[in-house]
Scaffold this motif. Structure first.
Motif, mmCIF file in Angstrom:
data_model
loop_
_atom_site.group_PDB
_atom_site.id
_atom_site.type_symbol
_atom_site.label_atom_id
_atom_site.label_comp_id
_atom_site.label_asym_id
_atom_site.label_seq_id
_atom_site.Cartn_x
_atom_site.Cartn_y
_atom_site.Cartn_z
ATOM 1 N N PHE A 10 1.072 -1.301 -0.022
ATOM 2 C CA PHE A 10 0.099 0.003 0.296
ATOM 3 C C PHE A 10 0.702 1.070 -0.151
ATOM 4 N N GLY A 13 -1.394 5.841 1.886
ATOM 5 C CA GLY A 13 -2.208 5.504 3.187
ATOM 6 C C GLY A 13 -3.902 5.118 2.204
ATOM 7 N N SER A 14 -3.488 4.547 1.169
ATOM 8 C CA SER A 14 -4.286 4.280 -0.157
ATOM 9 C C SER A 14 -5.028 3.057 0.023
ATOM 10 N N ASP A 15 -6.530 2.763 0.268
ATOM 11 C CA ASP A 15 -7.202 1.253 0.738
ATOM 12 C C ASP A 15 -6.651 0.766 -0.253
ATOM 13 N N THR A 16 -6.320 0.846 -1.344
ATOM 14 C CA THR A 16 -6.255 -0.280 -2.825
ATOM 15 C C THR A 16 -4.698 -0.706 -2.874
ATOM 16 N N CYS A 111 2.569 3.560 5.005
ATOM 17 C CA CYS A 111 2.313 3.738 4.265
ATOM 18 C C CYS A 111 0.987 2.610 3.740
ATOM 19 N N LEU A 112 0.030 2.300 5.008
ATOM 20 C CA LEU A 112 -1.289 1.556 5.577
ATOM 21 C C LEU A 112 -2.272 2.231 5.304
ATOM 22 N N PRO A 113 -3.013 1.774 4.771
ATOM 23 C CA PRO A 113 -5.305 2.989 4.658
ATOM 24 C C PRO A 113 -4.833 3.456 6.742
ATOM 25 N N ASP A 115 -7.540 3.128 8.363
ATOM 26 C CA ASP A 115 -8.306 2.532 9.325
ATOM 27 C C ASP A 115 -7.976 1.661 9.457
ATOM 28 N N ARG A 117 -4.457 0.817 10.483
ATOM 29 C CA ARG A 117 -3.479 0.778 10.832
ATOM 30 C C ARG A 117 -3.394 -0.083 12.347
#
Length: 136
Positions: A10, A13-16, A111-113, A115, A117
Motif C-alpha cells: 500500500f 494510505g490508499s485502501d487499494t 503507508c497503510l490505509p 483505518d 493501521r
C-alpha cells in the motif's frame, strides 16, 4: 502448515494495494526457485514458482500484479526469511489468513490505509519475525 499468507503493498494510505515491482519479486525469488529458473508465467499472466530455502523448507508462490500468495509454506525458518525479504524489499505487509490480521515493518506501517493501521502488528521483518507472527 495449512494456510497461505499473502503479501500486499500500500502507498500513501490508499485502501487499494498497488502493483508490485516485478523486478524485485524476480530478484528475491530466483535464487530459491527449484523449478524453471526464469519463473513460470501462467496463462493468466501470474508468476508461479516453487521455492526451497537452504534449510529445506519450501513453499509454492503465486504472484499477480498486486499480490503474492505463499501456498503451503513449511514451518522452517528459511521459507519465512524469503517471505520477509519479499515484504521488506517491496515495502509491503503480510496478511495472516487465519486471523485476518496484517503484519509489517514499521516503515510499511506508515503507508497503510489509516483505518487499517490500528489493527496491524508491527514486527521486525525477518524470517523469525514472520514465523512468530504466523505460527507463534
Amino acid at each position: 502448515m495449512g494456510y497461505s499468507p499473502s503479501i500486499y503493498k500500500f502507498v500513501e494510505g490508499s485502501d487499494t494495494p498497488v502493483p508490485l515491482d516485478m523486478d524485485v519479486v524476480r530478484a528475491v525469488l530466483s535464487p530459491y526457485d527449484i523449478g524453471d529458473p526464469n519463473l513460470t508465467v501462467m496463462d493468466d499472466g501470474r508468476l508461479q514458482c516453487w521455492v526451497r530455502a537452504a534449510d529445506g523448507s519450501e513453499a509454492e508462490i503465486f504472484v499477480d500484479e498486486v499480490g503474492i500468495l505463499v501456498e503451503r509454506p513449511h514451518s522452517g525458518p528459511g521459507v519465512f526469511a524469503i517471505v520477509a525479504e519479499l515484504a521488506s524489499r517491496l515495502g509491503a505487509a503480510v496478511l495472516d489468513p487465519s486471523s485476518g490480521v496484517f503484519f509489517c515493518s514499521r516503515e510499511a506501517h506508515a503507508c497503510l490505509p489509516v483505518d487499517m493501521r490500528k489493527d496491524v502488528i508491527v514486527i521486525e521483518m525477518t524470517g523469525e519475525g514472520v514465523r512468530a507472527a504466523l505460527i507463534g
